[in-house]
Enzyme design. Sequence first.
Site, PDB file in Angstrom:
ATOM      1  N   SER A 185     -28.482  69.979   6.370  1.00 28.21           N
ATOM      2  CA  SER A 185     -27.899  69.235   5.323  1.00 28.21           C
ATOM      3  C   SER A 185     -27.041  70.000   4.341  1.00 28.21           C
ATOM      4  O   SER A 185     -27.276  71.378   3.889  1.00 28.21           O
ATOM      5  CB  SER A 185     -29.543  69.213   4.537  1.00 28.21           C
ATOM      6  OG  SER A 185     -29.299  69.232   3.214  1.00 28.21           O
ATOM      7  N   LYS A 244     -33.380  74.401   6.353  1.00 27.97           N
ATOM      8  CA  LYS A 244     -32.126  74.887   6.880  1.00 27.97           C
ATOM      9  C   LYS A 244     -31.485  75.197   6.434  1.00 27.97           C
ATOM     10  O   LYS A 244     -29.796  75.437   7.890  1.00 27.97           O
ATOM     11  CB  LYS A 244     -31.833  73.244   6.140  1.00 27.97           C
ATOM     12  CG  LYS A 244     -32.372  71.374   5.852  1.00 27.97           C
ATOM     13  CD  LYS A 244     -32.505  71.199   7.021  1.00 27.97           C
ATOM     14  CE  LYS A 244     -33.300  69.903   6.774  1.00 27.97           C
ATOM     15  NZ  LYS A 244     -32.829  69.026   8.591  1.00 27.97           N
ATOM     16  N   TYR A 261     -37.606  73.950   2.121  1.00 30.68           N
ATOM     17  CA  TYR A 261     -36.914  72.583   2.864  1.00 30.68           C
ATOM     18  C   TYR A 261     -35.447  72.983   2.845  1.00 30.68           C
ATOM     19  O   TYR A 261     -34.970  73.624   4.344  1.00 30.68           O
ATOM     20  CB  TYR A 261     -36.749  71.424   1.885  1.00 30.68           C
ATOM     21  CG  TYR A 261     -35.988  70.323   2.728  1.00 30.68           C
ATOM     22  CD1 TYR A 261     -35.662  69.697   3.995  1.00 30.68           C
ATOM     23  CD2 TYR A 261     -34.604  70.406   2.119  1.00 30.68           C
ATOM     24  CE1 TYR A 261     -35.472  69.001   4.311  1.00 30.68           C
ATOM     25  CE2 TYR A 261     -34.302  69.118   2.517  1.00 30.68           C
ATOM     26  CZ  TYR A 261     -34.052  68.943   3.168  1.00 30.68           C
ATOM     27  OH  TYR A 261     -33.121  68.062   3.933  1.00 30.68           O
TER      28      TYR A 261
END
Length: 294
Positions: free
Chosen positions: A140, A157, A153
């Site tokens: 992402s 990533k 998060y």
Amino acid sequence: MNPRSVVVTGAGRGIGRAITLELAHAGFDVIGTVRSEDRAEALRAEVARSGAAVRTVLLDVADPTSCVQAFTRIAGMTGGGPWAVVNNAGFAQPGAVEDVDDELVRRQLETNLVAPARIARLVLPAMRDRRTGRIVNVSSIAGRVSLPMLGWYCASKRGLESVTDALRMETEPFGVKVSLVEPRSYGTGIWEAGAGLLPDEHSSAYGDQYAAAEEVLRGVRHLPGPRPVALAVRKALTARRPQSRYLVGGGARSTAVLDAVAPTAASDRVKQLATGLRTAPPRVTRALARLRGR
């Protein structure tokens, strides 16, 4: 192996479903992994209605035993192991760093970071023996640009990007090519699901931000569909010399560039304003109000 077999994890919805459809129509032998038989039946039916076909295997990527069982079965389905794997399964755990407890942190990292590495470990021996194979990890823009209220998060990533870079260099001498796909936000359901994972706003110093975030996350329906991500994955699997990274979407490219060149203090301020951690000065608020009124 003709057609070439490709495993897509998290194939039941969102980006994974778009990738599955794209690759199935491109002639790949796609094996989509999902977590329940209901989702498997729904995926097979949707792909069949589109004029293609997909095989399915049940898999919980966060469960080591499930991974071994699933890829043992896949090895039998593909004559020794798939030609390629697309590690797409994942979720977004929102919340301030201090509000996300250890159990949820481990779940986030296990799903988004540890699982892709575990799956690579399971498929690489056969790929090395054949001197060919591809691994595509779906990350992402959050892997490059850290955002408040999404720290864990972003960490998962960012970690995936580091592991992918190392894996690419390690496997290249054996004929295995590894790529990373870094999309902007698309309409996939990940953010609506994230609304249900927000910490309790009543027991947090960030309660106002969580209340506002829940409203935004549940209302994210204007985002474009994820087919551009599927097209990038297709390129990574079909290019003779695939790129190491595929930034997907104009927003991803501009965000990466701006975050890299902007002074940290300025970048921090913009992100704080965007998440409600700071309020704009009155003159900026008045200017924005005038713009909206045009």
